[in-house]
Design a protein around this motif. Structure first.
Motif, PDB file in Angstrom:
ATOM      1  N   VAL A 159       1.018  -1.178   0.007  1.00  0.00           N
ATOM      2  CA  VAL A 159      -0.067  -0.007  -0.107  1.00  0.00           C
ATOM      3  C   VAL A 159       1.012   1.124   0.064  1.00  0.00           C
ATOM      4  O   VAL A 159       0.675   2.080  -0.600  1.00  0.00           O
ATOM      5  CB  VAL A 159      -0.880   0.099   1.221  1.00  0.00           C
TER       6      VAL A 159
ATOM      7  N   ARG B 136      -7.924   3.501   2.546  1.00  0.00           N
ATOM      8  CA  ARG B 136      -7.091   2.589   3.148  1.00  0.00           C
ATOM      9  C   ARG B 136      -6.779   2.698   4.603  1.00  0.00           C
ATOM     10  O   ARG B 136      -6.840   1.825   5.206  1.00  0.00           O
ATOM     11  CB  ARG B 136      -5.460   2.392   2.426  1.00  0.00           C
TER      12      ARG B 136
ATOM     13  N   ASP C 158     -15.220   3.734   0.474  1.00  0.00           N
ATOM     14  CA  ASP C 158     -14.767   3.600  -0.644  1.00  0.00           C
ATOM     15  C   ASP C 158     -15.947   3.618  -1.604  1.00  0.00           C
ATOM     16  O   ASP C 158     -16.453   2.658  -2.197  1.00  0.00           O
ATOM     17  CB  ASP C 158     -14.092   2.130  -0.900  1.00  0.00           C
TER      18      ASP C 158
END
Ligand code: HMG
Ligand code: MG
Length: 337
Positions: free
Chosen positions: A43, A297, A318
């Protein structure tokens, strides 16, 4: 006007300001070092890739510090090779020769040492006095330069310290000169706990010039604790500063300085610079999309006012907000304006 045309401010230049500013992006380092949970290496790598794709050319990637001191960045060895091929400078923090050895082993030659203007923070952050930490940096700077590298010298607590309160300008000037004398190519003046105000910024820059440190070697690093980061940046621009540190989405803080909150958000900075007609090379739409993606995230919304203003839905869900922004603006839309 509340809904700006295509998500960009109208450009109205101010006389006397620089034509171009280099943004030194610190989100992947200053931002992620402060997260309670450790972000997976993949990430982080994707975050850095997206920042480069948004047009940022200096992206501080990670720190080669003691992994027990900053466990959030303990994956520096795994991360750096994943991003090393990007078309951006990727400086890394190194506190000592052990950190430099780790960086050089991966081909990282753009490094940053980080000093403190105050004894309290030098002790908290580096387990050293100010002078002991300068002695620790001396071989780091010398060896990095021998290797053909570029060395940035951070100086924290330039405007105030959570333990010591007000920090006299002379104290800051002394350590800045010492970093310059070690051979640092540029200095970054850190307002670690975000207490600076514009007059203080101008006074410090003037004192540094009078001490023989030219403005061209000085960058500014503001945290936004009291909402002063943009005002302070404008004061620095009016003084001639052309290197400004910022963190995508306003991530950040410092785990060793109580009351340090997020850095100046890169999006807020880009909004102001574009409004002033100053070139940054950054695509604001792509950058906002990146911070919305990162907020997803991390599971919480970005504190950046600009990210929130340009996000059509709460950024911690999201919802495809990032894609919506890109759809509305098109890739690199601002370059056409
Ligand atoms: P120490 O405990 O005094 O370390 O920490 P030491 O020199 O006594 O060494 C102890 C052991 O650690 C040794 O291992 C070393 O090899 C090892 P042993 O021989 O016992 O097996 N060690 C290392 N291992 C891996 N990587 C290294 C390393 N160094 C030593 N680099 C130290 C001293 C400087 C290491 C520690 O205090 C440290 O890592 N501090 C980093 C703190 C930090 O990253 N803070 C955040 C960044 S600064 C910041 O955020 C401010 C900024 O944003 C600007 C602003 O806003 O103001 C830049
Ligand atoms: Mg910082």
């Amino acid at each position: 006007m509340t809904t700006p045309l295509r998500g960009l401010p109208m450009a109205v230049p101010e006389a006397g300001l620089p034509a171009r500013v280099r943004i030194h992006e610190v989100g992947a380092r200053d931002g992620l070092q402060n997260e309670k949970t450790t972000v997976p290496t993949e990430v982080k790598a994707e975050f850095v890739r997206r920042l480069a794709d948004a047009g940022l050319t200096t992206i501080e990637a990670t720190s080669f510090v003691h992994p027990k001191w900053v466990p959030q960045l303990a994956d520096a060895e795994a991360l750096f090779p994943l991003v090393a091929d990007l078309p951006a400078d990727l400086p890394v923090l190194v506190p000592n020769e052990r950190g430099l050895d780790r960086a050089l082993a991966l081909g990282a030659t753009r490094v940053a040492v980080f000093a403190s203007a105050t004894e309290s923070f030098a002790r908290a952050n580096l387990n050293r006095t100010v002078d002991e930490s300068l002695a620790m940096f001396a071989p780091v700077v010398a060896r990095a330069k021998e290797a053909g590298g570029h060395v940035r010298g951070y100086l924290s607590m330039c405007f105030g310290d959570p333990w010591e309160g007000a920090v006299p300008v002379e104290q800051v000037v002394r350590v800045c000169r010492a970093l310059r004398d070690l051979g640092c190519d540029e200095l970054s003046l850190g307002d670690t706990i975000g207490v600076a105000t514009p007059g203080h910024v101008t006074a410090l820059l003037t004192a540094l010039n009078e001490a023989g440190l030219p403005t061209g070697t000085l960058g500014v690093h503001f945290h936004d604790t009291y909402g002063q980061a943009l005002a302070n940046t404008l004061a620095a621009l009016r003084h001639g500063v052309t290197t400004v540190d910022a963190s995508a989405g306003g991530l950040g803080g410092c785990p060793f300085a109580k009351s340090a909150t997020g850095n100046l958000a890169t999006e807020d900075l880009v909004w102001m610079l574009q409004g002033l007609g100053i070139d940054t090379g950054v695509d604001l739409g792509r950058l906002v999309a990146t911070s919305v993606w990162m907020a997803d995230r991390l599971g919480r919304p970005s504190p950046s006012r600009t990210v929130r203003a340009l996000s059509p839905a709460p950024s911690h869900e999201d919802t495809g907000a990032a894609r919506d922004i890109e759809d509305r603006q098109g890739p690199r839309a601002h370059k056409e304006q």
